[in-house]
Design a protein around this motif. Sequence first.
Motif, PDB file in Angstrom:
ATOM      1  N   PHE A  82       7.246  21.432 -22.573  1.00 51.24           N
ATOM      2  CA  PHE A  82       8.715  21.437 -22.633  1.00 51.24           C
ATOM      3  C   PHE A  82       9.370  20.846 -21.388  1.00 51.24           C
ATOM      4  O   PHE A  82      10.592  20.853 -21.277  1.00 51.24           O
ATOM      5  N   GLU A  83       8.587  20.338 -20.439  1.00 49.84           N
ATOM      6  CA  GLU A  83       9.181  19.700 -19.272  1.00 49.84           C
ATOM      7  C   GLU A  83       9.411  18.216 -19.533  1.00 49.84           C
ATOM      8  O   GLU A  83       8.688  17.599 -20.317  1.00 49.84           O
ATOM      9  N   ARG A  84      10.403  17.677 -18.875  1.00 54.20           N
ATOM     10  CA  ARG A  84      10.736  16.264 -19.016  1.00 54.20           C
ATOM     11  C   ARG A  84      10.521  15.542 -17.685  1.00 54.20           C
ATOM     12  O   ARG A  84      10.510  16.167 -16.626  1.00 54.20           O
ATOM     13  N   PHE A  85      10.367  14.236 -17.793  1.00 55.75           N
ATOM     14  CA  PHE A  85      10.133  13.415 -16.606  1.00 55.75           C
ATOM     15  C   PHE A  85      11.135  12.275 -16.629  1.00 55.75           C
ATOM     16  O   PHE A  85      11.107  11.428 -17.530  1.00 55.75           O
ATOM     17  N   SER A  86      12.006  12.251 -15.651  1.00 58.86           N
ATOM     18  CA  SER A  86      13.091  11.267 -15.636  1.00 58.86           C
ATOM     19  C   SER A  86      12.648   9.976 -14.961  1.00 58.86           C
ATOM     20  O   SER A  86      11.636   9.934 -14.231  1.00 58.86           O
ATOM     21  N   LEU A  87      13.430   8.936 -15.175  1.00 57.31           N
ATOM     22  CA  LEU A  87      13.164   7.658 -14.513  1.00 57.31           C
ATOM     23  C   LEU A  87      13.300   7.802 -13.001  1.00 57.31           C
ATOM     24  O   LEU A  87      12.575   7.163 -12.236  1.00 57.31           O
ATOM     25  N   LYS A  88      14.194   8.678 -12.570  1.00 55.69           N
ATOM     26  CA  LYS A  88      14.356   8.919 -11.139  1.00 55.69           C
ATOM     27  C   LYS A  88      13.072   9.474 -10.531  1.00 55.69           C
ATOM     28  O   LYS A  88      12.690   9.117  -9.414  1.00 55.69           O
ATOM     29  N   GLN A  89      12.393  10.349 -11.284  1.00 57.89           N
ATOM     30  CA  GLN A  89      11.119  10.887 -10.805  1.00 57.89           C
ATOM     31  C   GLN A  89      10.027   9.806 -10.812  1.00 57.89           C
ATOM     32  O   GLN A  89       9.154   9.796  -9.946  1.00 57.89           O
ATOM     33  N   CYS A  90      10.088   8.915 -11.776  1.00 60.90           N
ATOM     34  CA  CYS A  90       9.124   7.801 -11.795  1.00 60.90           C
ATOM     35  C   CYS A  90       9.286   6.908 -10.569  1.00 60.90           C
ATOM     36  O   CYS A  90       8.302   6.327 -10.079  1.00 60.90           O
ATOM     37  N   MET A  91      10.509   6.786 -10.084  1.00 59.85           N
ATOM     38  CA  MET A  91      10.798   5.880  -8.965  1.00 59.85           C
ATOM     39  C   MET A  91      10.814   6.588  -7.618  1.00 59.85           C
ATOM     40  O   MET A  91      11.173   5.974  -6.603  1.00 59.85           O
ATOM     41  N   HIS A  92      10.430   7.858  -7.578  1.00 58.23           N
ATOM     42  CA  HIS A  92      10.532   8.638  -6.343  1.00 58.23           C
ATOM     43  C   HIS A  92       9.752   7.972  -5.208  1.00 58.23           C
ATOM     44  O   HIS A  92       8.557   7.664  -5.343  1.00 58.23           O
ATOM     45  N   GLN A  93      10.445   7.725  -4.085  1.00 61.22           N
ATOM     46  CA  GLN A  93       9.875   7.134  -2.860  1.00 61.22           C
ATOM     47  C   GLN A  93       9.387   5.696  -3.058  1.00 61.22           C
ATOM     48  O   GLN A  93       8.651   5.172  -2.212  1.00 61.22           O
ATOM     49  N   LEU A  94       9.780   5.057  -4.131  1.00 61.56           N
ATOM     50  CA  LEU A  94       9.488   3.633  -4.323  1.00 61.56           C
ATOM     51  C   LEU A  94      10.715   2.823  -3.905  1.00 61.56           C
ATOM     52  O   LEU A  94      11.847   3.183  -4.249  1.00 61.56           O
ATOM     53  N   LYS A  95      10.483   1.742  -3.185  1.00 64.69           N
ATOM     54  CA  LYS A  95      11.581   0.934  -2.676  1.00 64.69           C
ATOM     55  C   LYS A  95      11.443  -0.507  -3.142  1.00 64.69           C
ATOM     56  O   LYS A  95      10.332  -1.049  -3.197  1.00 64.69           O
ATOM     57  N   VAL A  96      12.594  -1.114  -3.446  1.00 68.38           N
ATOM     58  CA  VAL A  96      12.609  -2.500  -3.907  1.00 68.38           C
ATOM     59  C   VAL A  96      12.022  -3.428  -2.855  1.00 68.38           C
ATOM     60  O   VAL A  96      11.314  -4.392  -3.175  1.00 68.38           O
ATOM     61  N   SER A  97      12.291  -3.112  -1.594  1.00 65.66           N
ATOM     62  CA  SER A  97      11.847  -4.008  -0.518  1.00 65.66           C
ATOM     63  C   SER A  97      10.329  -4.070  -0.403  1.00 65.66           C
ATOM     64  O   SER A  97       9.794  -4.984   0.231  1.00 65.66           O
ATOM     65  N   TYR A 144       0.816  -1.211   0.000  1.00 62.22           N
ATOM     66  CA  TYR A 144       0.000   0.000   0.000  1.00 62.22           C
ATOM     67  C   TYR A 144       0.858   1.273   0.000  1.00 62.22           C
ATOM     68  O   TYR A 144       0.461   2.300  -0.556  1.00 62.22           O
ATOM     69  N   MET A 145       2.003   1.217   0.635  1.00 63.65           N
ATOM     70  CA  MET A 145       2.897   2.378   0.619  1.00 63.65           C
ATOM     71  C   MET A 145       3.385   2.650  -0.804  1.00 63.65           C
ATOM     72  O   MET A 145       3.490   3.806  -1.235  1.00 63.65           O
ATOM     73  N   SER A 146       3.654   1.594  -1.553  1.00 65.88           N
ATOM     74  CA  SER A 146       4.069   1.747  -2.951  1.00 65.88           C
ATOM     75  C   SER A 146       2.932   2.296  -3.799  1.00 65.88           C
ATOM     76  O   SER A 146       3.146   3.105  -4.702  1.00 65.88           O
ATOM     77  N   TRP A 147       1.704   1.883  -3.506  1.00 64.42           N
ATOM     78  CA  TRP A 147       0.557   2.398  -4.261  1.00 64.42           C
ATOM     79  C   TRP A 147       0.466   3.918  -4.121  1.00 64.42           C
ATOM     80  O   TRP A 147       0.277   4.635  -5.089  1.00 64.42           O
ATOM     81  N   ARG A 148       0.602   4.362  -2.868  1.00 69.55           N
ATOM     82  CA  ARG A 148       0.485   5.794  -2.623  1.00 69.55           C
ATOM     83  C   ARG A 148       1.590   6.567  -3.349  1.00 69.55           C
ATOM     84  O   ARG A 148       1.337   7.599  -3.977  1.00 69.55           O
ATOM     85  N   ALA A 149       2.808   6.064  -3.276  1.00 68.00           N
ATOM     86  CA  ALA A 149       3.925   6.748  -3.927  1.00 68.00           C
ATOM     87  C   ALA A 149       3.797   6.693  -5.449  1.00 68.00           C
ATOM     88  O   ALA A 149       4.064   7.686  -6.145  1.00 68.00           O
ATOM     89  N   LEU A 150       3.373   5.528  -5.971  1.00 66.76           N
ATOM     90  CA  LEU A 150       3.249   5.380  -7.418  1.00 66.76           C
ATOM     91  C   LEU A 150       2.161   6.305  -7.963  1.00 66.76           C
ATOM     92  O   LEU A 150       2.344   6.943  -9.013  1.00 66.76           O
ATOM     93  N   LYS A 182       1.227   9.116  -6.673  1.00 69.31           N
ATOM     94  CA  LYS A 182       1.773  10.478  -6.595  1.00 69.31           C
ATOM     95  C   LYS A 182       2.689  10.757  -7.785  1.00 69.31           C
ATOM     96  O   LYS A 182       2.654  11.842  -8.381  1.00 69.31           O
ATOM     97  N   ASN A 183       3.491   9.771  -8.175  1.00 72.08           N
ATOM     98  CA  ASN A 183       4.376   9.948  -9.329  1.00 72.08           C
ATOM     99  C   ASN A 183       3.586  10.060 -10.627  1.00 72.08           C
ATOM    100  O   ASN A 183       3.954  10.827 -11.521  1.00 72.08           O
ATOM    101  N   ILE A 184       2.505   9.296 -10.736  1.00 71.60           N
ATOM    102  CA  ILE A 184       1.636   9.422 -11.914  1.00 71.60           C
ATOM    103  C   ILE A 184       1.036  10.819 -11.971  1.00 71.60           C
ATOM    104  O   ILE A 184       0.961  11.447 -13.041  1.00 71.60           O
ATOM    105  N   SER A 185       0.634  11.326 -10.802  1.00 73.11           N
ATOM    106  CA  SER A 185       0.077  12.676 -10.739  1.00 73.11           C
ATOM    107  C   SER A 185       1.100  13.717 -11.189  1.00 73.11           C
ATOM    108  O   SER A 185       0.780  14.641 -11.945  1.00 73.11           O
ATOM    109  N   ASN A 186       2.347  13.571 -10.748  1.00 72.07           N
ATOM    110  CA  ASN A 186       3.397  14.506 -11.175  1.00 72.07           C
ATOM    111  C   ASN A 186       3.630  14.423 -12.678  1.00 72.07           C
ATOM    112  O   ASN A 186       3.907  15.436 -13.330  1.00 72.07           O
TER     113      ASN A 186
END
Length: 729
Positions: A57-72, A38-44, A46-50
């Motif tokens: 002319f703005e870009r969206f990096s992979l780092k921004q896609c993964m913001h606050q997402l953790k492998v664990s 559920y924590m990943s859902w909330r973060a994911l 939020k990233n979709i919203s961003n």
Amino acid sequence: MCFLQHDLIDSYSTHQQVVSFVWAATRSLIPEDLLGDYMSWRALRKNISNFVKLRRFERFSLKQCMHQLKVSHYPFLSKTTFFNCTCNGFRKNDEKYRMRRKHFGKFCDDNCSLQNKLFRNWIYWYFSHVVVPLLGNNFYVTERETGKQDIFYYPRPIWKKLFRSTVSHLKDLNYSILDRTSLEKIFGGSTFGFSRIRFVPKEKNVRPLANLKAPSKFVFSSRKNVSAHVKAVKVQSKFIWYKSVNNVLHELYVVLKSIKAEDPNKLGASVFDYNEVYQRLYQFITRVRNGSEDFHKLFIVVADVAKAYDSIDQDMLIGIMNDVIPRDTYFFRNYSRFVCTKNSIKVMPYRLGSFHCSKNHDIMKIEASIQLNSSRHVFIDKGTGVEVSNHMLHRVLSEHLKHNILQIGPDYYLQEVGITQGSVLSSLLCSFYYGYLERNVIFPFLEKAYEISSRADERPQNLLLRFVDDFLFISTSEQQASSFFTRMRRGFKAFNSYMNFKKFGFNFNIEGNPVAERFYTGADGKKFIPWCGLLINSENLEIQADYTRYWGSHVSSTITIQPNTGSGCTLQKKLCDYVRPKCYPLFYDSNINSLPTVTLNAYQAFLLCAMKFHCYARSMPSFNELNPSYILDIFLFSFRYMYKLLKKRMHHVEVRQNVKPILKLRKTEMLWLGLCAYARVLKKKQSRYKELISMVRSKIAELDVDYSLPYLRYAVDDSHSSLFWEIAF
């Protein structure tokens, strides 16, 4: 149909609705195990919203896609291992864990590396193959002319209705659909291809914009339909590649630019930037004052041509341009232009034109003009050139106007009236067209009206300016200004040109006038007439910038933010970019504006910069790590940059335009005004900038500025900048 179209234009989905749709589709398409906990859902989400809220002319990096997402937080990744990792199940502080890491650390690192790589690939795949297709297939994503840099999402069914009503309306006006036979007949002997149309919503309707920069491909049913000169260069197997329209028009564009510089009278009252407005206005004010400090009563009229580009008579324009382009041969000299950027050096072709290739001084003029305009470029003469006949230029122009093919959806259309927006020639052709109208209709009309109603010793002074299709007329005679308004309201049938009644403006009473006066009145009671981004004082002709266009939208919609915006150097560059658009002699020359208005212009420019600073700082993830004293130094640097740029531009117009601007504003006063503006704006967000505001106020006290001076107190008085407090930031 107009009411239906107006309703559909405002029927776009909000960003929140779009995010909800994407997330609901994701939950139904993607197994829950792949979405994490559920924590990943909330973060994911939020990233979709961003991602959905990105501006143009703005870009969206992979780092921004993964913001606050953790492998664990993704259980399926823990099952991916090279080996049975023997470190699992032990705490990091345990001695057994340290011993196993010592012997099996390489395998554990490889395992973590594999998991991180799979995780990055999974997030990348999700955004590129799920989120983006969901948006593209279910929404028409576009900007709006009234929305600054914001992006709007129209549901596909709604956009289809809007598209069909717009195309139907275009058919009724100036576009006709072409069948296959007509298309092959036109393309067979043409050097032009076709342009694709996209529609941009406006406040009440939709504007068609053509992409004339892209090459086009057309498939013929038979190669016999293609003329010999086209076959020789463009036919490839079963189709023909055409150069982009703007590429074919480049030589003609160079010629028209040369004519504009050498014979500006052919463009009538046309002005193309604020420096040209400043030059004409300076000369008029000098003439009217005639050594006196006081103005005569001035009468102002502004008018706007309704659908200027779409209403131009093509045959008349071709006839006008036959007289504009001299009957001679043009010589084009080829150069290489080296542009130095921060990361690389780009080499681009560059071409300039001369009327007579036999005259060496013309070539010297070209090279001199290049040197004057090449502060950041290096030009190298290739020693080659080409001659183009007058007949060839006229043929290209005629073909461009009469055979302008546009692709709208699957169909092809011929534009029968008007010129396309998006062409490199559009603004120049429009200016030559209305310049001819002025010389042959408007100026003779004003002269005749003067001869009928005035005596020779009372000849009025007047000024006519036109920014493409926006007219500004100023006169010392009420009768002349009233006659001008009456003539413009009638329109010009021979030119198929009529005014937009809703955009008339004037500062005097006209009997029997059905048009409402268009004014902006501030809290201080002063009245201004808006014209092309300027506010013109209706009493004394002083000029201020028009910031009312920021009403109705958030300031953040006017800026663009790129990934990795955390550095102070980037912030400093942005603040310098924000002050540049309002740094023109037109606002600061004391020949035009009084000192209180000059200081007010500087103060208001800094107010807007402070609002943009807040919006930019709020998007910087590491802003709180910047030292407030360092941020204050950035503020001061931007103020000094603006003052230096202003003096440079004033010197530039003095050298090139034969005017003598006067800058009475001192550098320390510029710094003081900038700090006061930032303190005033940041005070509204003081919980975020407490320490910074304190340092700004301390710096204001340190400056050796007598803030009791009337013009400084006038500038920082809120009543003179009341329009700013209606801007959301």
